[in-house]
Design an enzyme around this catalytic site. Structure first.
Site, PDB file in Angstrom:
ATOM      1  N   CYS A  76      -8.069   4.807  21.000  1.00 29.63           N
ATOM      2  CA  CYS A  76      -8.013   4.997  22.226  1.00 29.63           C
ATOM      3  C   CYS A  76      -6.497   4.538  22.588  1.00 29.63           C
ATOM      4  O   CYS A  76      -6.411   3.394  22.305  1.00 29.63           O
ATOM      5  CB  CYS A  76      -9.459   4.319  22.996  1.00 29.63           C
ATOM      6  SG  CYS A  76     -10.797   5.169  23.066  1.00 29.63           S
ATOM      7  N   HIS A  77      -6.284   5.073  23.796  1.00 26.81           N
ATOM      8  CA  HIS A  77      -5.016   4.710  24.463  1.00 26.81           C
ATOM      9  C   HIS A  77      -5.335   3.748  25.313  1.00 26.81           C
ATOM     10  O   HIS A  77      -6.450   3.690  25.849  1.00 26.81           O
ATOM     11  CB  HIS A  77      -4.471   5.981  25.226  1.00 26.81           C
ATOM     12  CG  HIS A  77      -3.926   7.015  24.524  1.00 26.81           C
ATOM     13  ND1 HIS A  77      -4.823   8.126  24.315  1.00 26.81           N
ATOM     14  CD2 HIS A  77      -2.721   7.193  24.122  1.00 26.81           C
ATOM     15  CE1 HIS A  77      -3.910   8.989  23.526  1.00 26.81           C
ATOM     16  NE2 HIS A  77      -2.724   8.680  23.546  1.00 26.81           N
ATOM     17  N   MET A 112     -13.944   7.247  27.834  1.00 26.51           N
ATOM     18  CA  MET A 112     -14.461   6.309  26.890  1.00 26.51           C
ATOM     19  C   MET A 112     -14.361   4.900  27.612  1.00 26.51           C
ATOM     20  O   MET A 112     -15.444   4.133  27.568  1.00 26.51           O
ATOM     21  CB  MET A 112     -13.358   5.786  25.949  1.00 26.51           C
ATOM     22  CG  MET A 112     -13.353   7.249  24.874  1.00 26.51           C
ATOM     23  SD  MET A 112     -15.227   7.745  24.156  1.00 26.51           S
ATOM     24  CE  MET A 112     -15.675   6.086  23.592  1.00 26.51           C
ATOM     25  N   GLU A 113     -13.688   4.730  28.876  1.00 29.58           N
ATOM     26  CA  GLU A 113     -13.708   3.553  29.550  1.00 29.58           C
ATOM     27  C   GLU A 113     -15.057   3.444  30.518  1.00 29.58           C
ATOM     28  O   GLU A 113     -15.623   2.318  30.612  1.00 29.58           O
ATOM     29  CB  GLU A 113     -12.507   3.589  30.637  1.00 29.58           C
ATOM     30  CG  GLU A 113     -11.249   2.912  30.061  1.00 29.58           C
ATOM     31  CD  GLU A 113     -10.628   3.915  28.973  1.00 29.58           C
ATOM     32  OE1 GLU A 113      -9.647   3.765  28.154  1.00 29.58           O
ATOM     33  OE2 GLU A 113     -11.081   5.438  28.940  1.00 29.58           O
ATOM     34  N   ASP A 127     -28.811  -9.192  27.194  1.00 29.97           N
ATOM     35  CA  ASP A 127     -28.557 -10.412  26.990  1.00 29.97           C
ATOM     36  C   ASP A 127     -29.219 -11.411  27.876  1.00 29.97           C
ATOM     37  O   ASP A 127     -29.794 -12.661  27.642  1.00 29.97           O
ATOM     38  CB  ASP A 127     -27.100 -10.920  26.653  1.00 29.97           C
ATOM     39  CG  ASP A 127     -26.688 -12.235  26.277  1.00 29.97           C
ATOM     40  OD1 ASP A 127     -27.126 -12.596  25.546  1.00 29.97           O
ATOM     41  OD2 ASP A 127     -25.815 -12.862  27.136  1.00 29.97           O
TER      42      ASP A 127
END
Length: 156
Positions: A76-77, A112-113, A127
């Site tokens: 990924c960039h 992707m971000e 969590d």
């Protein structure tokens, strides 16, 4: 054609040298199913746990993760996002929907971000609530929409 594989079959970063700079956005969603004993602790639009406010913490975690995507996913960039927004709501099925929208003006997109941001926010909810129940399910993470680049996308 796989864009992260070169002619020799080796992994490589996509060359964006010739791409046009455009405004690009992406929205991704993760859906979290909480068991009744956790859901009952929902007060207004927030869950409180011994670790603190669950949704507010998940929002911060999602934004932080989106900014680190280039460090987390090979090839990924690394991107300096113009904006990242994480929202959390309860849907009609009494599930938690986490939406992450990222935007940038650049030669490459931010799908992707957005996906990483939504995923990490969902994992943060898990969590922070696992002490109350381990019967929490992150059901899905998917791209909802993207604009800019070669083609736009909107899930129907």
């Amino acid at each position: 054609m796989l864009t992260h594989i070169n002619k020799q079959g080796d992994p490589n970063m996509v060359d964006v040298t010739e791409k046009q700079v455009t405004h690009r956005t992406a929205t991704a969603r993760s859906v979290v199913a909480l068991p009744a004993e956790v859901f009952e602790l929902l007060a207004g639009n927030e869950l409180q746990s011994k670790k603190g406010p669950v949704f507010q913490t998940a929002i911060i975690a999602g934004i932080m993760a989106a900014k680190k995507t280039g460090d987390l996913i090979p090839l990924c960039h690394p991107l300096g996002l113009d904006n990242c927004n994480v929202t959390i709501r309860i849907n009609e099925q009494q599930e938690v929907e986490v939406d992450c929208t990222a935007s940038i003006t650049a030669k490459t997109g931010v799908e992707m971000e957005a996906l990483v941001g939504a995923s990490i926010a969902a994992l943060t909810i898990y969590d922070m609530c696992k002490a109350m129940s381990h019967d929490i399910v992150i059901k899905e993470t998917k791209l909802i929409s993207k604009t800019g680049g070669k083609r736009d996308f909107k899930r129907s």
